[in-house]
Design a protein around this motif. Structure first.
Motif, short mmCIF file in Angstrom:
data_model
loop_
_atom_site.label_atom_id
_atom_site.label_comp_id
_atom_site.label_asym_id
_atom_site.label_seq_id
_atom_site.Cartn_x
_atom_site.Cartn_y
_atom_site.Cartn_z
N LEU A 1 22.09 67.99 27.08
CA LEU A 1 21.72 66.93 26.15
C LEU A 1 22.68 66.83 24.97
CD1 LEU A 1 19.68 64.75 25.25
CD2 LEU A 1 18.38 66.58 24.12
N LYS A 2 23.26 67.95 24.58
CA LYS A 2 24.15 67.96 23.40
C LYS A 2 25.38 67.09 23.59
CE LYS A 2 26.33 72.22 25.10
NZ LYS A 2 26.42 73.69 24.90
N PHE A 3 25.66 66.70 24.83
CA PHE A 3 26.83 65.87 25.08
C PHE A 3 26.52 64.37 24.97
CE2 PHE A 3 27.70 69.79 27.63
CZ PHE A 3 28.75 70.26 26.85
N VAL A 4 25.26 64.02 24.79
CA VAL A 4 24.87 62.61 24.70
C VAL A 4 25.04 62.13 23.26
CG1 VAL A 4 23.00 60.95 24.99
CG2 VAL A 4 23.26 62.83 26.62
N THR B 1 28.96 57.06 30.06
CA THR B 1 29.64 58.06 30.87
C THR B 1 30.97 58.45 30.24
OG1 THR B 1 28.57 57.38 32.94
CG2 THR B 1 30.70 58.50 33.13
N GLN B 2 31.72 57.49 29.76
CA GLN B 2 33.00 57.78 29.12
C GLN B 2 32.82 58.69 27.91
OE1 GLN B 2 34.92 54.05 28.13
NE2 GLN B 2 34.66 53.23 30.20
N ALA B 3 31.80 58.39 27.10
CA ALA B 3 31.58 59.17 25.88
C ALA B 3 31.15 60.59 26.20
CB ALA B 3 30.52 58.49 25.02
N VAL B 4 30.31 60.75 27.20
CA VAL B 4 29.83 62.08 27.56
C VAL B 4 30.96 62.92 28.14
CG1 VAL B 4 28.29 63.36 29.09
CG2 VAL B 4 27.44 61.36 27.85
N VAL B 5 31.76 62.33 29.01
CA VAL B 5 32.91 63.05 29.59
C VAL B 5 33.85 63.50 28.48
CG1 VAL B 5 34.96 62.84 31.03
CG2 VAL B 5 32.76 61.98 31.86
N SER B 6 34.09 62.63 27.53
CA SER B 6 34.98 62.98 26.42
C SER B 6 34.43 64.17 25.64
CB SER B 6 35.14 61.77 25.49
OG SER B 6 35.91 62.10 24.36
N ARG B 7 33.15 64.18 25.40
CA ARG B 7 32.53 65.28 24.66
C ARG B 7 32.58 66.58 25.46
NH1 ARG B 7 27.47 64.00 20.97
NH2 ARG B 7 28.40 62.46 19.57
N PRO C 1 34.26 73.46 28.85
CA PRO C 1 33.34 74.44 29.46
C PRO C 1 34.01 75.27 30.55
CG PRO C 1 32.93 72.27 30.35
CD PRO C 1 33.93 72.08 29.24
N ALA C 2 33.44 76.40 30.81
CA ALA C 2 33.97 77.30 31.85
C ALA C 2 33.78 76.68 33.23
CB ALA C 2 33.26 78.64 31.77
#
Length: 609
Positions: free
Chosen positions: A479-482, A510-516, A522-523
């Motif tokens: 959720l922190k990526f939203v 989707t673009q914003a979440v991928v960027s975050r 992440p591992a």
């Protein structure tokens, strides 16, 4: 009790000084309450009012609602004129606006809907299958039709308890009303809290506004302790209803409460007037609650969208975009379990503690509900709730083969040392387990239908930890990526979003979440990395379909084709998941409050011995 409540109360109070008296009179004057004097320096006489006493102060209840109570343990307080003006639901308008002195059940119902044919009575209890004339049951009273210009269906409900002889006229009552103008539920309660004379008094207990943001400590002692997102509660929303009077499709019939049943040993309550309107759980679900849930979620979704100043409708840019202003809050239910419903097998276990030995038929099958395996509402869509979903109907395939016999179920209950009501046993309908909550699923589905989220994004989230439709730690940490604010292209009215070709350049969320996620680095192999791979894939819906197909095949092979030992192992694995989910709910800081039996009678739970 009734006679005492229909007159002015002369209650003993602490002697108060003239300064405090003038202050009290001033407060009452704000509400146009006329104070007529003090009797012997001890009692306050207020024309047309009940006088209620709390330590060090006297509370007065008139025909207009005057009080609020923030927590169960707190003293009632006077509502301000502004707070009263902010109440506009039908329950307030028909009763509490000028009839708050009506405190008997008969008077309350007559004020809401004088036509008894437009009243409906539903009954729920963890002891619903127990016919002995003892204890209590919980009733939900609903109304339809109109009264005083107010539409009642799905807008007013009461909840109260009754015993074998029926409803006491001086019952404590919990009530809610839907305020359509403000887009919220208002909660009220009738009890004697704050009264030294045991007189009943109505209090405003809060609203659904920002309920989903409350912490466990903020919820304590409030209606939001259980009304997690602010909506009404029907824990078992869908068939077959372990704890409700129903009857449709083989569900349980509490014939001891039905005046028309042939049961010779009915509760006397069955022959009282309110039980002329006894109805069944399926009617509460489809006629009242599902429509009001959808309306509530429409209000929640609209509140999360940007609007131009003074414009009631969400704003649309010149490029056809709308903007979400509270993205993380809106989409939280997709990632984290914020609310649940309870679901069970459509078939009886045969080993309920309140049942009989004849109920157990070893070879009878018990079907495992599909929503135990997956979030079928969002993946497959359809069903009683009528969600659109992704229309991946293979998610329903578990219903064709996932079953066990009553004997196998009994052996699992014994192996896991489960107790219900202090004895070894199971619920009336077996495999009773938390499932993804309909209220929150509907909110996400409305977001899908509007275009706030795309099918690709929804599928990517659901594919992470697919086999854990509730209480997924892996999804929760995503959720922190939203982002809170993002744009989207709305889907046209009447257009099914799954039929809209995907345009990656316009999937802004989707673009914003991928960027975050990229920024977090992440591992490899982590949940965030898996989520990123799904979001950047050509078709997350196709990937979700592939995972569902493999999941169904694996479980079906283990149950049907791998031999008796493998079947036993798989049933034990599945049952361990069942027990774990019950325990996760019982340990959840908020959802544990939905078990009102202190772990004794809602679920069969491990005894530890």
């Amino acid at each position: 009790m009734g006679a005492r409540r229909c007159r002015v109360q002369f209650a003993r109070a602490r002697v108060i000084g003239m300064g405090a008296w003038r202050k009290f009179v001033g407060i009452l004057d704000q509400f146009r309450v006329r104070v007529t004097g003090i009797i012997r320096g001890r009692a306050i006489v207020v024309a047309g009012l009940f006088v209620l006493v709390a330590p060090g102060f006297a509370y007065a209840q008139s025909s207009t609602l005057q009080f609020k109570q923030t927590r169960n343990e707190s003293q009632p307080q006077l509502l301000t004129a502004a707070e009263i003006a902010d109440l506009g639901d039908p329950f307030f308008n028909l009763l509490l606006k000028d009839k708050a002195d009506k405190v008997t059940l008969t008077d309350v119902q007559n004020a809401i809907q004088p036509n008894a044919a437009n009243r409906h009575l539903f009954v729920v209890s963890e002891r619903i299958v127990q016919t002995v004339k003892a204890g209590s049951r919980r009733a939900v009273l609903t109304f339809d039709g109109t009264n005083g210009g107010e539409s009642l269906k799905g807008n007013v409900m009461l909840s109260l308890s009754f015993g074998p002889n029926g409803f006491p006229e001086d019952s404590e009552i919990e009530a809610w009303g839907w305020d359509d103008q403000r887009g919220r539920y208002n909660y009220y309660k009738l009890d004697s809290a704050g009264s030294s004379t045991d007189a009943m008094i109505w209090k405003f207990r809060g609203s659904s506004e920002k309920a989903d943001l409350q912490t466990p400590s903020e919820r304590a002692g409030t209606c939001l302790r259980c009304h997690v997102v602010g909506a009404p509660i029907m824990k078992e929303l869908f068939f077959p209803w372990n704890n409700w009077h129903a009857g449709v499709g083989g569900s349980f019939v509490a014939d001891y409460l039905d005046r028309n049943s042939p049961n010779p040993d009915k509760w006397p309550a069955a022959n009282t007037r309110p039980f002329q309107r006894l109805s069944t759980a399926d009617k509460l679900e489809t006629d009242f609650l599902i429509p009001t849930f959808k309306r509530f979620n429409s209000s929640r979704l609209n509140a999360a969208l940007k609007r131009d100043d003074g414009n009631a409708a969400p704003s649309i840019s010149s490029t056809g975009r709308m903007t979400v202003l509270e993205g993380s809050r809106l989409l939280r239910p997709l990632f984290q379990t914020t609310e649940i419903n309870l679901i069970s097998s459509r078939n009886t276990s045969g080993i309920h503690p309140f049942g009989s030995a004849a109920d157990f038929v070893p070879e009878l099958d018990m079907q495992i509900p599909s929503s135990f395996f997956l979030n079928t509402q969002l993946i497959a869509g359809g069903g009683t709730g009528g969600l659109g979903g992704l229309k991946l109907t293979d998610a329903n395939a578990f219903s064709t083969f996932a079953k066990l016999s009553q004997q196998e179920n009994k052996e699992l209950v014994e192996k896991f040392k489960l107790l219900l009501n202090g004895v070894r046993g199971d619920t009336h309908f077996g495999w009773f387990v938390p499932e993804a909550g309909f209220v929150e699923n509907d909110l996400i589905d409305q977001a899908l239908q509007l275009g706030v989220i795309t099918p690709h994004f929804l599928a990517a989230v659901l594919a992470v930890d697919l086999e854990a439709p509730v209480f997924s730690v892996k999804r929760a940490e995503l959720l922190k990526f939203v982002p809170d604010q993002f744009e989207f292209i709305p889907v046209g009215a009447g257009v099914d979003p799954v039929t809209v070709p995907r345009d990656t350049t316009k999937d802004f969320l989707t673009q914003a979440v991928v960027s975050r996620i990229n920024e977090a680095n992440p591992a490899p192999g982590s949940s965030a990395d898996e989520f990123r791979q799904l979001l950047t894939s050509a078709d997350a819906v196709a990937e979700l379909q592939k995972r569902i197909t493999n999941y169904v095949k694996r479980v079906q092979t283990a149950l049907e084709s791998a031999g008796a030992d493998k079947r036993k192992d798989e049933l034990e694995r599945l049952y361990s998941v069942l027990v774990e989910r019950r325990l996760l709910m019982e340990a959840h800081p908020v959802l544990q409050n939905l078990d009102e039996t202190d772990g004794q009678l809602l679920f069969p739970l491990p005894s530890g011995g």
